[in-house]
Design a protein around this motif. Structure first.
Motif, PDB file in Angstrom:
ATOM      1  N   VAL A 218       0.831  -1.204   0.000  1.00  0.00           N
ATOM      2  CA  VAL A 218       0.000   0.000   0.000  1.00  0.00           C
ATOM      3  C   VAL A 218       0.868   1.257   0.000  1.00  0.00           C
ATOM      4  CG1 VAL A 218      -1.944  -1.124   1.199  1.00  0.00           C
ATOM      5  CG2 VAL A 218      -0.172   0.023   2.532  1.00  0.00           C
ATOM      6  N   ASP A 219       0.311   2.336  -0.543  1.00  0.00           N
ATOM      7  CA  ASP A 219       1.024   3.623  -0.521  1.00  0.00           C
ATOM      8  C   ASP A 219       0.612   4.428   0.717  1.00  0.00           C
ATOM      9  OD1 ASP A 219      -1.459   4.766  -1.041  1.00  0.00           O
ATOM     10  OD2 ASP A 219      -1.058   5.090  -3.175  1.00  0.00           O
ATOM     11  N   GLU A 220       1.072   5.692   0.785  1.00  0.00           N
ATOM     12  CA  GLU A 220       0.819   6.514   1.985  1.00  0.00           C
ATOM     13  C   GLU A 220      -0.674   6.694   2.261  1.00  0.00           C
ATOM     14  OE1 GLU A 220       2.492   8.557  -0.852  1.00  0.00           O
ATOM     15  OE2 GLU A 220       3.758   6.826  -0.421  1.00  0.00           O
ATOM     16  N   ASN A 221      -1.496   6.619   1.197  1.00  0.00           N
ATOM     17  CA  ASN A 221      -2.945   6.813   1.380  1.00  0.00           C
ATOM     18  C   ASN A 221      -3.670   5.515   1.694  1.00  0.00           C
ATOM     19  OD1 ASN A 221      -2.528   9.511   0.600  1.00  0.00           O
ATOM     20  ND2 ASN A 221      -2.592   8.873  -1.553  1.00  0.00           N
ATOM     21  N   GLY A 222      -2.907   4.426   1.764  1.00  0.00           N
ATOM     22  CA  GLY A 222      -3.556   3.145   2.040  1.00  0.00           C
ATOM     23  C   GLY A 222      -4.078   2.479   0.769  1.00  0.00           C
ATOM     24  N   ASP A 223      -3.786   3.073  -0.406  1.00  0.00           N
ATOM     25  CA  ASP A 223      -4.223   2.463  -1.670  1.00  0.00           C
ATOM     26  C   ASP A 223      -3.211   1.419  -2.116  1.00  0.00           C
ATOM     27  OD1 ASP A 223      -6.435   4.123  -1.806  1.00  0.00           O
ATOM     28  OD2 ASP A 223      -5.266   5.739  -2.747  1.00  0.00           O
ATOM     29  N   GLU A 224      -3.703   0.330  -2.699  1.00  0.00           N
ATOM     30  CA  GLU A 224      -2.790  -0.723  -3.147  1.00  0.00           C
ATOM     31  C   GLU A 224      -1.946  -0.244  -4.324  1.00  0.00           C
ATOM     32  OE1 GLU A 224      -3.576  -4.872  -3.160  1.00  0.00           O
ATOM     33  OE2 GLU A 224      -5.485  -4.577  -2.097  1.00  0.00           O
ATOM     34  N   THR A 225      -0.666  -0.626  -4.321  1.00  0.00           N
ATOM     35  CA  THR A 225       0.223  -0.216  -5.408  1.00  0.00           C
ATOM     36  C   THR A 225       0.370  -1.359  -6.406  1.00  0.00           C
ATOM     37  OG1 THR A 225       2.211  -0.953  -4.293  1.00  0.00           O
ATOM     38  CG2 THR A 225       1.527   1.293  -3.845  1.00  0.00           C
ATOM     39  N   ALA A 226       0.882  -1.005  -7.587  1.00  0.00           N
ATOM     40  CA  ALA A 226       0.959  -1.962  -8.702  1.00  0.00           C
ATOM     41  C   ALA A 226       1.966  -3.074  -8.419  1.00  0.00           C
ATOM     42  CB  ALA A 226       1.373  -1.217  -9.970  1.00  0.00           C
ATOM     43  N   HIS A 227       1.645  -4.273  -8.874  1.00  0.00           N
ATOM     44  CA  HIS A 227       2.590  -5.393  -8.801  1.00  0.00           C
ATOM     45  C   HIS A 227       3.383  -5.430 -10.102  1.00  0.00           C
ATOM     46  CE1 HIS A 227       0.237  -7.689  -5.433  1.00  0.00           C
ATOM     47  NE2 HIS A 227       0.484  -6.426  -5.137  1.00  0.00           N
ATOM     48  N   ASP A 228       4.261  -4.437 -10.254  1.00  0.00           N
ATOM     49  CA  ASP A 228       5.025  -4.304 -11.500  1.00  0.00           C
ATOM     50  C   ASP A 228       6.517  -4.537 -11.283  1.00  0.00           C
ATOM     51  OD1 ASP A 228       5.733  -2.115 -10.035  1.00  0.00           O
ATOM     52  OD2 ASP A 228       4.907  -0.630 -11.408  1.00  0.00           O
ATOM     53  N   GLY A 229       6.873  -4.974 -10.079  1.00  0.00           N
ATOM     54  CA  GLY A 229       8.282  -5.251  -9.804  1.00  0.00           C
ATOM     55  C   GLY A 229       9.106  -3.996  -9.601  1.00  0.00           C
ATOM     56  N   ALA A 230       8.471  -2.825  -9.640  1.00  0.00           N
ATOM     57  CA  ALA A 230       9.239  -1.580  -9.538  1.00  0.00           C
ATOM     58  C   ALA A 230       8.660  -0.613  -8.507  1.00  0.00           C
ATOM     59  CB  ALA A 230       9.280  -0.896 -10.901  1.00  0.00           C
ATOM     60  N   THR A 231       7.335  -0.585  -8.355  1.00  0.00           N
ATOM     61  CA  THR A 231       6.717   0.389  -7.448  1.00  0.00           C
ATOM     62  C   THR A 231       6.754  -0.123  -6.013  1.00  0.00           C
ATOM     63  OG1 THR A 231       5.191   0.838  -9.256  1.00  0.00           O
ATOM     64  CG2 THR A 231       4.671   1.834  -7.112  1.00  0.00           C
ATOM     65  N   PRO A 232       7.497   0.569  -5.146  1.00  0.00           N
ATOM     66  CA  PRO A 232       7.552   0.086  -3.766  1.00  0.00           C
ATOM     67  C   PRO A 232       6.293   0.444  -2.985  1.00  0.00           C
ATOM     68  CG  PRO A 232       9.010   1.990  -4.061  1.00  0.00           C
ATOM     69  CD  PRO A 232       8.315   1.779  -5.355  1.00  0.00           C
ATOM     70  N   GLY A 233       5.955  -0.365  -2.016  1.00  0.00           N
ATOM     71  CA  GLY A 233       4.828  -0.077  -1.138  1.00  0.00           C
ATOM     72  C   GLY A 233       5.090  -0.686   0.227  1.00  0.00           C
ATOM     73  N   ALA A 234       4.305  -0.215   1.216  1.00  0.00           N
ATOM     74  CA  ALA A 234       4.414  -0.797   2.562  1.00  0.00           C
ATOM     75  C   ALA A 234       3.812  -2.197   2.516  1.00  0.00           C
ATOM     76  CB  ALA A 234       3.673   0.086   3.554  1.00  0.00           C
ATOM     77  N   LEU A 235       4.575  -3.182   2.997  1.00  0.00           N
ATOM     78  CA  LEU A 235       4.138  -4.584   2.906  1.00  0.00           C
ATOM     79  C   LEU A 235       3.223  -4.917   4.076  1.00  0.00           C
ATOM     80  CD1 LEU A 235       4.416  -7.419   1.586  1.00  0.00           C
ATOM     81  CD2 LEU A 235       6.442  -7.750   3.014  1.00  0.00           C
ATOM     82  N   GLU A 236       2.039  -5.448   3.758  1.00  0.00           N
ATOM     83  CA  GLU A 236       1.088  -5.884   4.782  1.00  0.00           C
ATOM     84  C   GLU A 236       0.756  -7.364   4.574  1.00  0.00           C
ATOM     85  OE1 GLU A 236      -0.935  -1.498   5.480  1.00  0.00           O
ATOM     86  OE2 GLU A 236      -2.155  -3.066   4.567  1.00  0.00           O
ATOM     87  N   ILE A 237       0.506  -8.047   5.701  1.00  0.00           N
ATOM     88  CA  ILE A 237       0.364  -9.507   5.663  1.00  0.00           C
ATOM     89  C   ILE A 237      -0.896  -9.920   6.413  1.00  0.00           C
ATOM     90  CG2 ILE A 237       1.452 -11.697   6.358  1.00  0.00           C
ATOM     91  CD1 ILE A 237       3.596 -10.510   4.867  1.00  0.00           C
ATOM     92  N   ARG A 238      -1.527 -10.974   5.911  1.00  0.00           N
ATOM     93  CA  ARG A 238      -2.700 -11.525   6.581  1.00  0.00           C
ATOM     94  C   ARG A 238      -2.644 -13.039   6.397  1.00  0.00           C
ATOM     95  NH1 ARG A 238      -8.461  -9.353   4.350  1.00  0.00           N
ATOM     96  NH2 ARG A 238      -8.180 -10.803   2.637  1.00  0.00           N
ATOM     97  N   GLY A 239      -3.084 -13.788   7.392  1.00  0.00           N
ATOM     98  CA  GLY A 239      -3.135 -15.233   7.185  1.00  0.00           C
ATOM     99  C   GLY A 239      -2.868 -16.034   8.437  1.00  0.00           C
ATOM    100  N   ALA A 240      -2.792 -17.342   8.236  1.00  0.00           N
ATOM    101  CA  ALA A 240      -2.776 -18.313   9.334  1.00  0.00           C
ATOM    102  C   ALA A 240      -1.531 -18.234  10.212  1.00  0.00           C
ATOM    103  CB  ALA A 240      -2.893 -19.716   8.752  1.00  0.00           C
ATOM    104  N   THR A 241      -0.458 -17.628   9.710  1.00  0.00           N
ATOM    105  CA  THR A 241       0.783 -17.594  10.490  1.00  0.00           C
ATOM    106  C   THR A 241       0.890 -16.335  11.347  1.00  0.00           C
ATOM    107  OG1 THR A 241       1.989 -16.440   8.754  1.00  0.00           O
ATOM    108  CG2 THR A 241       2.022 -18.860   8.660  1.00  0.00           C
ATOM    109  N   VAL A 242      -0.019 -15.375  11.152  1.00  0.00           N
ATOM    110  CA  VAL A 242       0.111 -14.059  11.796  1.00  0.00           C
ATOM    111  C   VAL A 242      -0.411 -14.089  13.234  1.00  0.00           C
ATOM    112  CG1 VAL A 242      -0.536 -11.618  11.634  1.00  0.00           C
ATOM    113  CG2 VAL A 242      -0.111 -12.936   9.545  1.00  0.00           C
ATOM    114  N   PHE A 243       0.294 -13.459  14.146  1.00  0.00           N
ATOM    115  CA  PHE A 243      -0.100 -13.436  15.558  1.00  0.00           C
ATOM    116  C   PHE A 243      -1.350 -12.579  15.773  1.00  0.00           C
ATOM    117  CE2 PHE A 243       1.986  -9.539  17.800  1.00  0.00           C
ATOM    118  CZ  PHE A 243       1.747  -8.734  16.725  1.00  0.00           C
ATOM    119  N   ALA A 244      -1.925 -12.680  16.975  1.00  0.00           N
ATOM    120  CA  ALA A 244      -3.161 -11.937  17.259  1.00  0.00           C
ATOM    121  C   ALA A 244      -2.866 -10.602  17.925  1.00  0.00           C
ATOM    122  CB  ALA A 244      -4.082 -12.775  18.142  1.00  0.00           C
TER     123      ALA A 244
END
Ligand code: MCA
Ligand code: AMP
Length: 449
Positions: free
Chosen positions: A290-316
């Motif tokens: 995501v970018d500074e506004n919380g909008d998802e960024t392109a998966h183009d191998g070049a545009t950096p974004g803040a990495l967010e994770i969700r799923g079975a391995t994530v703590f509570a």
């Protein structure tokens, strides 16, 4: 399903199925000794374990898991400030540092549940390390995802020399072997010659250890017979990647994770191995940028974004820290890693930076600048301190402290941190300055140091 099937004989056994340093145990003996610990600590709210690299530590951890008592591994070189904080904050009621392996009992196989099996301590940018409760379900999801990605089976012989108080050495390096049934050889010290002589099929190490292996050409060449070399906990420098590929005849695979999320992204054994690429999400994990506004960024191998994770391995959430927990998750339940990444069209992730310069990765250890500054300020001669991470060929980053003080020496302050906290948190360099650069509001401007 059982959490650790190797301990109930699902994969056969051997007298040295688990070897740590000079000591070896069969799965059966390890299970019986662990059951002895379980009997001793049953009913405790949490059990702290002085986590030396020994079979006793492994038995203590497994004993806690069998008793349903969350285990809190304490770094063995922790000084009083760090140790007291971990023990108090985790509500540990027992401290295990004298496990007797001959005190045996009948092993009962723990199931993977949503109660905490481990509480690991990890640094933030400020304040003292926070407790991260890790459930059996999260551990199982992480290990199954990695077993799938790496074709990791009971045929493997896992070799490493990582400390047993963090995710890498303990969850992957010990519980991973007991879940897949692979044999484990922990070499005690991370010496390249010892790692090579252990003749593993699967190796886990942090980039600092891989850097040292690559510098010991004979040891590196001996890894030609291994099936898979895995690097993680910090970015593997391209030069080390290339040197390993040349010397061992195979490129290493990188994987990415955090204490809070366990390992979430990995290069598959049959995937393409490129320097700096950490692969794609393991089964059960989703990522987004995501970018500074919380909008998802392109998966183009070049545009950096803040990495967010969700799923079975994530703590509570952090132990007893609702505010820190609230800050760590988005309103729609994604964990904010604090890492900046790119993702390409095939889904390959690259970690390109961190949002905060106050989290330092040194030798694969995560260290908060604030924690070291606080430790320095407890020395009577220190008036002000600012800590930064500087690039280092071996450690990735080395800890450098800028200090305003009178009547003390650099070595004294380095030793002060090494003994109040732990050795890897000590500054490698102390630079005395007359004053710290500050802005109009009085905030230290670390970029000007
Ligand atoms: C040196 N020593 C000292 C001092 N100076 N002790 C007290 N006071 C001092 N002033 C001692 C150290 O304790 C150590 O003792 C020895 O001297 C050497 O210390 P050092 O140079 O700091 O380190 P090293 O032995 O060269 O170790 C480098 C290392 C280590 C092996 C790469 O940093 C390491 O094991 N890193 C792994 C970190 C890790 O597991 N991270 C995973 C986090 P002695 O000889 O007695 O030990 S989990 C994670 O990140 C996520 C989930 C993930 O993705 O994996
Ligand atoms: P820790 O909580 O000690 O587990 O540290 C987690 C941090 O280690 C992550 O937030 C990343 O900054 C870093 N990290 C782990 N694996 C990698 C990797 N393969 N490449 C780059 N950084 C990594």
């Amino acid at each position: 399903m059982s959490l650790l099937p190797a301990l109930t004989g699902s994969f056969g056994d051997a007298p040295d199925a688990v070897r740590i340093g000079d000591d070896a145990l069969s799965f059966e003996d390890l299970a019986a000794a662990s059951a002895g610990v379980a009997r001793r600590i049953a009913g405790a709210r949490a059990a702290a374990v002085t986590a030396t690299s020994t079979v006793e530590t492994v038995a203590a951890v497994l004993g806690g898991m069998a008793a349903g008592v969350p285990v809190v591994p304490v770094p063995p070189d922790s000084g009083p400030a760090e140790r007291d904080h971990i023990i108090r904050d985790s509500h540990a009621e027992v401290l295990l540092d004298d496990v007797d392996l001959s005190d045996k009992a009948q092993w009962t196989d723990p199931a993977a549940t949503d109660r905490p099996a481990l509480i690991l301590y990890t640094s933030g940018t400020t304040g003292r390390p926070k407790g991260v409760p890790i459930t059996g379900t999260a551990i199982a999801a992480c290990l199954d995802g990695l077993a799938d990605a790496w074709d990791w089976t009971a045929e493997d012989r896992l070799v490493h020399a990582l400390p047993l108080y963090h995710v890498h050495g303990l969850v992957l390096g010990v519980l991973g072997a007991l879940r897949t049934g692979s044999r484990l050889h922990h070499t005690g010290r991370p010496r390249p010659d010892l790692l090579a002589a252990a003749r593993g099929s699967l190796y886990f190490a942090v980039p600092t250890i891989w850097h040292r292996v690559a510098a010991a050409a004979d040891a590196a060449r001996a890894l030609r017979s291994a099936r898979l070399l895995v690097s993680g906990s910090a970015a593997l420098p391209a030069g080390v990647f290339t040197a390993l590929k040349t010397l061992t005849g195979q490129a290493p695979v990188e994987r990415y994770g955090m204490t809070e999320t366990l390992i979430t992204v990995a290069t598959r054994a049959d995937g393409s191995r490129r320097p700096g690429a950490v692969g794609s999400p393991i089964a059960g994990v989703e990522t987004r940028l995501v970018d500074e506004n919380g909008d998802e960024t392109a998966h183009d191998g070049a545009t950096p974004g803040a990495l967010e994770i969700r799923g079975a391995t994530v703590f509570a959430g952090y132990l007893d820290q609702p505010e820190a927990t609230a800050k760590a998750f988005t309103h729609d339940g994604w964990f904010r890693t604090g890492d900046v990444a790119t993702i390409d069209a095939e889904g390959t992730h690259r970690i390109v930076g961190r949002a905060s310069t106050d989290l330092i990765k040194t030798g694969g250890f995560r260290v908060g600048a604030g924690e070291i500054e606080d430790a320095l300020l407890t020395h009577p001669a220190v008036h002000e301190a600012a800590v930064v991470g500087r690039p280092d060929d071996d450690l990735g980053q080395r800890i450098v402290a800028y200090v305003v003080a009178d009547g003390t020496a650099a070595d004294t302050l380095i030793q002060h941190v090494a003994t109040t906290l732990s050795a890897h948190k000590r500054p490698r360099e102390v630079i005395f300055v007359p004053a710290l650069p500050r802005n109009a509001l009085g905030k230290v401007q670390k970029h000007r140091l």
